[in-house]
Scaffold this motif. Structure first.
Motif, PDB file in Angstrom:
ATOM      1  N   ARG A   1     -31.094  30.389  -8.786  1.00 39.09           N
ATOM      2  CA  ARG A   1     -31.515  31.043 -10.030  1.00 39.09           C
ATOM      3  C   ARG A   1     -30.979  32.477 -10.104  1.00 39.09           C
ATOM      4  O   ARG A   1     -30.818  33.019 -11.186  1.00 39.09           O
ATOM      5  CB  ARG A   1     -33.034  31.035 -10.131  1.00 39.09           C
ATOM      6  N   GLU A   2     -30.744  33.076  -8.950  1.00 42.50           N
ATOM      7  CA  GLU A   2     -30.183  34.430  -8.869  1.00 42.50           C
ATOM      8  C   GLU A   2     -29.140  34.426  -7.763  1.00 42.50           C
ATOM      9  O   GLU A   2     -29.424  33.991  -6.649  1.00 42.50           O
ATOM     10  CB  GLU A   2     -31.275  35.458  -8.535  1.00 42.50           C
TER      11      GLU A   2
ATOM     12  N   THR B   1     -27.866  34.560 -13.242  1.00 42.97           N
ATOM     13  CA  THR B   1     -29.096  35.251 -13.581  1.00 42.97           C
ATOM     14  C   THR B   1     -30.030  34.266 -14.279  1.00 42.97           C
ATOM     15  O   THR B   1     -29.614  33.588 -15.229  1.00 42.97           O
ATOM     16  CB  THR B   1     -28.807  36.444 -14.522  1.00 42.97           C
ATOM     17  N   ASP B   2     -31.245  34.189 -13.786  1.00 47.88           N
ATOM     18  CA  ASP B   2     -32.261  33.323 -14.385  1.00 47.88           C
ATOM     19  C   ASP B   2     -31.767  31.878 -14.518  1.00 47.88           C
ATOM     20  O   ASP B   2     -31.986  31.221 -15.526  1.00 47.88           O
ATOM     21  CB  ASP B   2     -32.700  33.884 -15.736  1.00 47.88           C
TER      22      ASP B   2
ATOM     23  N   ASP C   1     -23.954  33.969 -15.825  1.00 47.90           N
ATOM     24  CA  ASP C   1     -24.228  35.138 -16.657  1.00 47.90           C
ATOM     25  C   ASP C   1     -22.930  35.667 -17.271  1.00 47.90           C
ATOM     26  O   ASP C   1     -22.327  36.631 -16.790  1.00 47.90           O
ATOM     27  CB  ASP C   1     -24.916  36.211 -15.814  1.00 47.90           C
TER      28      ASP C   1
END
Length: 140
Positions: free
Chosen positions: A35-36, A108-109, A113
């Motif tokens: 997720r990151e 990111t998230d 990204d």
């Protein structure tokens, strides 16, 4: 830390070709379940490139034309590398050096990204034979 590694192999139909590999980059991120973090995308040959740019065919042709007319024209007799090596691909090496051989895509998230229109591309400068790219997702 979670990781996933994938290898892609390309055998292009043409000596020079651009391929959008963004979906494969996302599949590697999803496989890792991060997720990151980051996904490293790296060409494993010195006559190929990986880069981020716009998915627009007119731009692709502009890139190919720019490399051919201004950066490294395909003129085997003009390059010392081609003399005595039995190769004719010095221009491909220079194109790889100019465009670059790897990118690091942020995650990111749970998503790649990117800015608007950005995609990941594989640039083949001396193709018609198997070439590999490594994708390595790392993160939490």
């Amino acid at each position: 830390m979670k990781t996933a590694t994938r290898y892609l192999t390309f055998t292009t139909r043409r000596r020079q070709e651009l391929l959008d590999i963004t979906d494969e980059v996302e599949a590697t991120r999803a496989e890792a379940g991060i997720r990151e973090g980051f996904v490293l995308v790296s060409a494993m040959h010195i006559s190929a490139s990986v880069f981020v740019n716009d998915h627009e065919p007119g731009l692709w042709q502009d890139i190919l034309d720019w490399l051919e007319t201004r950066v490294a024209p395909w003129d085997p007799d003009a390059y010392r590398h081609n003399r005595g090596t039995g190769e004719d691909n010095a221009a491909a090496h220079l194109r790889s050096l100019t465009v670059g051989h790897e990118v690091l895509v942020p995650v990111t998230d749970g998503r790649l990204d990117f800015g608007p229109w950005q995609r990941v591309f594989y640039g083949e400068w001396d193709g018609q034979r198997p070439k590999r790219v490594v994708l390595k997702a790392m993160g939490v």
